[in-house]
Design a protein around this motif. Structure first.
Motif, PDB file in Angstrom:
ATOM      1  N   SER A  96       0.573  -0.840  -0.208  1.00 25.82           N
ATOM      2  CA  SER A  96      -0.061   0.151  -0.277  1.00 25.82           C
ATOM      3  C   SER A  96       1.074   1.338   0.634  1.00 25.82           C
ATOM      4  CB  SER A  96      -0.549  -0.017   1.249  1.00 25.82           C
ATOM      5  OG  SER A  96      -2.146  -1.134   1.153  1.00 25.82           O
ATOM      6  N   LYS A 108      -4.680   2.780   2.391  1.00 27.47           N
ATOM      7  CA  LYS A 108      -4.166   2.377   4.380  1.00 27.47           C
ATOM      8  C   LYS A 108      -2.584   1.953   4.472  1.00 27.47           C
ATOM      9  CE  LYS A 108      -7.044   0.937   7.844  1.00 27.47           C
ATOM     10  NZ  LYS A 108      -8.165  -0.444   7.359  1.00 27.47           N
ATOM     11  N   SER A 115      -4.163  -4.640   7.043  1.00 26.46           N
ATOM     12  CA  SER A 115      -4.710  -3.678   6.421  1.00 26.46           C
ATOM     13  C   SER A 115      -5.071  -3.551   5.154  1.00 26.46           C
ATOM     14  CB  SER A 115      -3.701  -2.674   6.672  1.00 26.46           C
ATOM     15  OG  SER A 115      -2.381  -2.494   5.690  1.00 26.46           O
ATOM     16  N   THR A 116      -5.620  -3.445   4.388  1.00 25.01           N
ATOM     17  CA  THR A 116      -6.104  -3.581   2.912  1.00 25.01           C
ATOM     18  C   THR A 116      -7.134  -4.700   2.974  1.00 25.01           C
ATOM     19  OG1 THR A 116      -4.160  -2.573   1.731  1.00 25.01           O
ATOM     20  CG2 THR A 116      -5.378  -3.291   0.652  1.00 25.01           C
ATOM     21  N   ASP A 135      -3.032  -1.614  -5.358  1.00 19.58           N
ATOM     22  CA  ASP A 135      -3.277  -2.615  -4.619  1.00 19.58           C
ATOM     23  C   ASP A 135      -3.714  -3.526  -4.143  1.00 19.58           C
ATOM     24  OD1 ASP A 135      -2.180  -2.871  -2.107  1.00 19.58           O
ATOM     25  OD2 ASP A 135      -2.794  -1.158  -0.945  1.00 19.58           O
TER      26      ASP A 135
HETATM   27 MG   LIG Z   1      -2.373  -3.006   2.474  1.00 14.28          MG
END
Ligand SMILES: [Mg+2]
Ligand SMILES: Nc1nc2c(ncn2[C@@H]2O[C@H](COP(=O)(O)OP(=O)(O)OP(=O)(O)O)[C@@H](O)[C@H]2O)c(=O)[nH]1
Length: 335
Positions: A96, A108, A115-116, A135
């Motif tokens: 990311s 993010k 987290s993604t 991403d």
């Molecule tokens: Mg990510």
């Protein structure tokens, strides 16, 4: 089964029946859908396949998958620019942050796993064109895997990202295994894509990220020794903004595209600004360039006037089948 499906359909159907994992079943169903010709006779079969597909996706991703409340499915992004390259990797490797630094797209970034959750596109500049860079959630996250697969099928270049602060070989193996489960194949440098295999075999770039951390060079060296002859291996640091130009260049090379500028006969060459080129597969001809510009231009094309590397002299008149090269300028003349 209706008789009007192409012969290779039967082969894939056999693979579907024999598939032992949900992934392999989904892969086969997707392929059956993509080789099915478009006509009324196949509508019913297609609907059936789609139902089976969504059931399998739900099985794979758990009960929350697909409940997107009517909003547009974020995994089916429209393609933009000269092609699509997708960042793939384990969690936390810095995908990311790389996307953010390379394209400016808001992503993010998290110092924690997973987290993604959804793909995020950005536009990666290279010379005077842009390529779409996407991403993605981590490759092995079961909650998003099925839909990630759909995105990867429509990707032109795989960009596998690993973290140099950890065992890099282990991470490449993890990604290869996950891609292999879906029947994807990573094409080596200059390896031609097998006929009709666009959906599965993709040119691949390895990004060795977090080059700024202690011990990164040793890990990079191991990767380069093992994979350097097969794939471009780029040492990068999202944190320090290093390696981004090399990444853009490698993506452009892997896409196997070239830029062709089109000039109106009304504009003098000395006033012509080389901007917004057409982006075409390497080796494309005058007629292919004209057709991309406008389908009528393709139909009515008589000849083109050409300036650039592929011309014998500046302002050469060339026919429809003349192959162009990167940077050529053409002026299209119709009937
Ligand atoms: Mg990510
Ligand atoms: N030292 C260093 N840290 C980095 C670099 N790139 C990312 N990080 C850190 O690594 C962590 C993960 O970064 P992300 O970009 O969220 O990683 P990701 O691969 O998108 O993670 P998922 O979305 O979970 O797959 C964050 O704490 C980043 O600040 C880098 O080049 N160097």
């Amino acid at each position: 089964m209706p008789t009007n499906v192409p012969p290779q359909y039967r082969k894939v159907e056999d693979r579907y029946r024999e598939a032992e994992t949900t992934q392999a079943k989904i892969a086969a169903l997707q392929e059956m859908l993509s080789i099915m010709p478009k006509h009324k006779g196949t509508d019913h079969l297609k609907a059936q396949l789609r139902t089976r597909l969504s059931k399998l996706m739900a099985e794979l991703e758990g009960p929350s998958a697909g409940k997107s409340g009517g909003r547009a499915e974020p995994f089916s992004l429209p393609k933009e620019g000269g092609g699509r390259a997708t960042l793939i990797g384990p969690t936390n490797v810095g995908k990311s942050l790389l996307l953010n630094k390379a394209t400016g797209a808001k992503t993010k970034v998290g110092a924690y796993a997973l987290s993604t959750q959804e793909p995020v596109p950005g536009m990666l500049p290279y010379k005077d064109i842009h390529v779409q860079l996407v991403d993605t959630p981590p490759i092995s996250n079961p909650g998003t895997q099925g839909r990630l697969y759909g995105l990867l099928r429509s990707t032109d270049v795989f960009v596998v990202v690993v973290d140099l602060s950890l065992d890099a070989m282990e991470q490449v193996r993890e990604v290869c295994a996950a891609l292999g489960e879906w029947d994807f194949r990573m094409l080596a440098k200059d390896e031609p894509s097998p006929e009709d295999d666009y959906w599965k075999s993709k040119p691949t770039i390895l990004v060795a990220n977090k080059a700024d951390v202690h011990g990164a060079l040793d890990q990079y060296q191991i990767l380069e020794d093992e994979y350097g002859s097969r794939f471009p291996v780029i040492m990068a640091s999202g944190e320090e903004g290093v390696g981004l130009d090399e990444l853009a260049e490698a993506v452009f090379d892997a896409l196997q595209v070239m830029r062709v500028y089109t000039k109106s006969p009304r504009v003098k060459l000395e006033d012509f600004e080389r901007v917004n080129p057409l982006v075409l597969p390497i080796g494309s001809t005058v007629i292919e360039a004209a057709s991309q510009l406008h389908k009528d231009f393709g139909q009515n094309l008589k000849y083109a006037v050409l300036w650039g590397q592929s011309s014998k002299f500046e302002g050469q008149r060339v026919g429809r089948e003349h192959p162009l090269v990167d940077g050529d300028v053409i002026e299209i003349h119709g009937s």
